[in-house]
Design a protein around this motif. Structure first.
Motif, PDB file in Angstrom:
ATOM      1  N   LYS A 181     107.487   9.011 -89.768  1.00 51.69           N
ATOM      2  CA  LYS A 181     108.542   8.020 -90.033  1.00 51.69           C
ATOM      3  C   LYS A 181     109.486   7.920 -88.836  1.00 51.69           C
ATOM      4  CE  LYS A 181     110.495   8.724 -94.080  1.00 51.69           C
ATOM      5  NZ  LYS A 181     110.882   9.388 -95.344  1.00 51.69           N
ATOM      6  N   ARG A 182     109.888   9.056 -88.297  1.00 50.28           N
ATOM      7  CA  ARG A 182     110.778   9.038 -87.122  1.00 50.28           C
ATOM      8  C   ARG A 182     110.110   8.333 -85.941  1.00 50.28           C
ATOM      9  NH1 ARG A 182     111.942  14.152 -88.865  1.00 50.28           N
ATOM     10  NH2 ARG A 182     110.655  15.165 -87.306  1.00 50.28           N
ATOM     11  N   CYS A 183     108.836   8.637 -85.723  1.00 50.25           N
ATOM     12  CA  CYS A 183     108.115   8.006 -84.604  1.00 50.25           C
ATOM     13  C   CYS A 183     108.014   6.504 -84.796  1.00 50.25           C
ATOM     14  CB  CYS A 183     106.718   8.611 -84.468  1.00 50.25           C
ATOM     15  SG  CYS A 183     106.706  10.301 -83.843  1.00 50.25           S
ATOM     16  N   LEU A 184     107.726   6.065 -86.004  1.00 47.24           N
ATOM     17  CA  LEU A 184     107.626   4.626 -86.252  1.00 47.24           C
ATOM     18  C   LEU A 184     108.939   3.926 -85.926  1.00 47.24           C
ATOM     19  CD1 LEU A 184     105.586   4.450 -89.581  1.00 47.24           C
ATOM     20  CD2 LEU A 184     104.863   3.668 -87.322  1.00 47.24           C
ATOM     21  N   LEU A 185     110.045   4.530 -86.311  1.00 48.25           N
ATOM     22  CA  LEU A 185     111.347   3.909 -86.059  1.00 48.25           C
ATOM     23  C   LEU A 185     111.716   3.931 -84.583  1.00 48.25           C
ATOM     24  CD1 LEU A 185     113.352   5.243 -89.129  1.00 48.25           C
ATOM     25  CD2 LEU A 185     112.401   2.948 -88.781  1.00 48.25           C
ATOM     26  N   GLU A 186     111.299   4.979 -83.880  1.00 45.33           N
ATOM     27  CA  GLU A 186     111.658   5.106 -82.465  1.00 45.33           C
ATOM     28  C   GLU A 186     110.684   4.378 -81.531  1.00 45.33           C
ATOM     29  OE1 GLU A 186     111.899   9.329 -81.777  1.00 45.33           O
ATOM     30  OE2 GLU A 186     113.494   9.556 -83.266  1.00 45.33           O
ATOM     31  N   LYS A 187     109.384   4.435 -81.848  1.00 46.12           N
ATOM     32  CA  LYS A 187     108.371   3.923 -80.920  1.00 46.12           C
ATOM     33  C   LYS A 187     107.617   2.712 -81.445  1.00 46.12           C
ATOM     34  CE  LYS A 187     106.647   7.033 -78.216  1.00 46.12           C
ATOM     35  NZ  LYS A 187     105.995   7.721 -77.336  1.00 46.12           N
ATOM     36  N   GLY A 188     107.638   2.503 -82.749  1.00 45.90           N
ATOM     37  CA  GLY A 188     106.844   1.436 -83.337  1.00 45.90           C
ATOM     38  C   GLY A 188     105.461   1.931 -83.719  1.00 45.90           C
ATOM     39  N   TYR A 189     104.701   1.073 -84.353  1.00 38.45           N
ATOM     40  CA  TYR A 189     103.385   1.438 -84.872  1.00 38.45           C
ATOM     41  C   TYR A 189     102.366   1.625 -83.753  1.00 38.45           C
ATOM     42  CZ  TYR A 189      99.621   1.500 -88.346  1.00 38.45           C
ATOM     43  OH  TYR A 189      98.578   1.870 -89.140  1.00 38.45           O
ATOM     44  N   ALA A 190     102.230   0.636 -82.898  1.00 34.80           N
ATOM     45  CA  ALA A 190     101.175   0.654 -81.880  1.00 34.80           C
ATOM     46  C   ALA A 190     101.380   1.744 -80.834  1.00 34.80           C
ATOM     47  CB  ALA A 190     101.081  -0.702 -81.190  1.00 34.80           C
ATOM     48  N   ARG A 191     102.613   2.081 -80.528  1.00 36.71           N
ATOM     49  CA  ARG A 191     102.879   3.049 -79.456  1.00 36.71           C
ATOM     50  C   ARG A 191     102.961   4.489 -79.945  1.00 36.71           C
ATOM     51  NH1 ARG A 191     107.863   0.184 -77.392  1.00 36.71           N
ATOM     52  NH2 ARG A 191     108.590   2.297 -77.592  1.00 36.71           N
ATOM     53  N   THR A 192     102.919   4.712 -81.243  1.00 35.01           N
ATOM     54  CA  THR A 192     102.988   6.083 -81.754  1.00 35.01           C
ATOM     55  C   THR A 192     101.615   6.740 -81.650  1.00 35.01           C
ATOM     56  OG1 THR A 192     104.808   5.624 -83.272  1.00 35.01           O
ATOM     57  CG2 THR A 192     103.406   7.492 -83.808  1.00 35.01           C
ATOM     58  N   THR A 193     101.578   7.882 -80.987  1.00 35.48           N
ATOM     59  CA  THR A 193     100.333   8.633 -80.845  1.00 35.48           C
ATOM     60  C   THR A 193     100.343   9.828 -81.795  1.00 35.48           C
ATOM     61  OG1 THR A 193     101.194  10.140 -79.160  1.00 35.48           O
ATOM     62  CG2 THR A 193     100.261   8.027 -78.380  1.00 35.48           C
ATOM     63  N   ALA A 194      99.183  10.407 -81.983  1.00 34.93           N
ATOM     64  CA  ALA A 194      99.088  11.624 -82.802  1.00 34.93           C
ATOM     65  C   ALA A 194      99.931  12.731 -82.178  1.00 34.93           C
ATOM     66  CB  ALA A 194      97.633  12.050 -82.930  1.00 34.93           C
ATOM     67  N   ARG A 195      99.939  12.815 -80.872  1.00 36.14           N
ATOM     68  CA  ARG A 195     100.750  13.851 -80.203  1.00 36.14           C
ATOM     69  C   ARG A 195     102.254  13.634 -80.436  1.00 36.14           C
ATOM     70  NH1 ARG A 195      97.560  17.127 -77.532  1.00 36.14           N
ATOM     71  NH2 ARG A 195      95.586  16.398 -76.693  1.00 36.14           N
ATOM     72  N   ASP A 196     102.662  12.367 -80.483  1.00 36.66           N
ATOM     73  CA  ASP A 196     104.067  12.075 -80.796  1.00 36.66           C
ATOM     74  C   ASP A 196     104.429  12.610 -82.179  1.00 36.66           C
ATOM     75  OD1 ASP A 196     104.457  10.599 -78.406  1.00 36.66           O
ATOM     76  OD2 ASP A 196     103.817   8.736 -79.380  1.00 36.66           O
ATOM     77  N   ILE A 197     103.548  12.367 -83.138  1.00 39.92           N
ATOM     78  CA  ILE A 197     103.802  12.808 -84.516  1.00 39.92           C
ATOM     79  C   ILE A 197     103.867  14.331 -84.577  1.00 39.92           C
ATOM     80  CG2 ILE A 197     102.894  12.857 -86.875  1.00 39.92           C
ATOM     81  CD1 ILE A 197     101.572  10.092 -86.185  1.00 39.92           C
ATOM     82  N   VAL A 198     102.942  14.983 -83.887  1.00 42.22           N
ATOM     83  CA  VAL A 198     102.925  16.447 -83.863  1.00 42.22           C
ATOM     84  C   VAL A 198     104.213  16.985 -83.246  1.00 42.22           C
ATOM     85  CG1 VAL A 198     101.783  18.423 -82.762  1.00 42.22           C
ATOM     86  CG2 VAL A 198     100.417  16.676 -83.915  1.00 42.22           C
TER      87      VAL A 198
END
Length: 196
Positions: free
Chosen positions: A12-29
């Motif tokens: 959720k944090r990644c989606l708000l900060e980076k958006g859907y297309a730019r969020t990677t699995a490593r970002d989520i981790v």
């Protein structure tokens, strides 16, 4: 929290900060303090996790619309609120939330643009979109979807179309975007035009 919940919050944090297309699995981790294997173990794929995270963010944002749902009487109690007052009050909450929820609005526009390339995302959104229409009909116009499902359905379609248009206007140029009173006055003008 366990890894499953941590991953969801991180996504959720990644989606708000980076958006859907730019969020990677490593970002989520990195955002969740977990590991790459946890995504597959708990959610099957990064996309499944992002889809769920998007739905959760949309639900949370929807609470802005519905937090006064069921309060169909005025502050003095007992006197039903006029439908146009309820409409305006709901729009005041939506528009009033714009600055703090702008990233959710942007995310909704991005996700909408991805629908054709992502059949799983489309499938994940169908049910919640229909539920959202009922919620909009109830919160904006006071129409109970259980008592009058067809009226709620068509009113929800109208409200959803209006909401999408207002989102675009606010994202493009918040200085000239409609206020809650503008929308209420516009609805009155349409109703008066239909009555004449």
């Amino acid at each position: 929290m366990g890894h499953r919940a941590d991953l969801l919050e991180g996504a959720k944090r990644c989606l708000l900060e980076k958006g859907y297309a730019r969020t990677t699995a490593r970002d989520i981790v990195a955002a969740s303090g977990t590991n790459l294997a946890s995504i597959g173990y708990h959610y099957g794929s990064k996309e499944a996790l992002l889809n769920l995270a998007f739905l959760k963010l949309t639900e949370e944002w929807g609470d802005v619309l519905t937090k006064r749902r069921g309060e169909d009487t005025d502050e003095d109690g007992g006197i039903p609120r006029a439908p146009l007052d309820q409409f305006r009050d709901t729009w005041e909450r939506v528009i009033g939330s714009y600055e703090r929820t702008r990233s959710v609005w942007q995310l909704q526009m991005e996700v909408t643009s991805r629908i054709d390339q992502d059949p799983e995302l489309r499938k994940a959104l169908i049910g919640p979109q229909r539920e959202g229409r009922d919620g909009l009909a109830e919160s904006m116009l006071g129409i109970d979807p259980e008592k009058d499902p067809e009226k709620a359905r068509v009113a929800g379609l109208f409200c959803q179309a209006l909401l999408a248009g207002v989102m675009v206007q606010w994202l493009m140029d918040s200085d000239s975007a409609p206020s809650a009173q503008d929308l209420t006055d516009g609805l009155k003008a349409v109703l008066e035009g239909c009555a004449s």
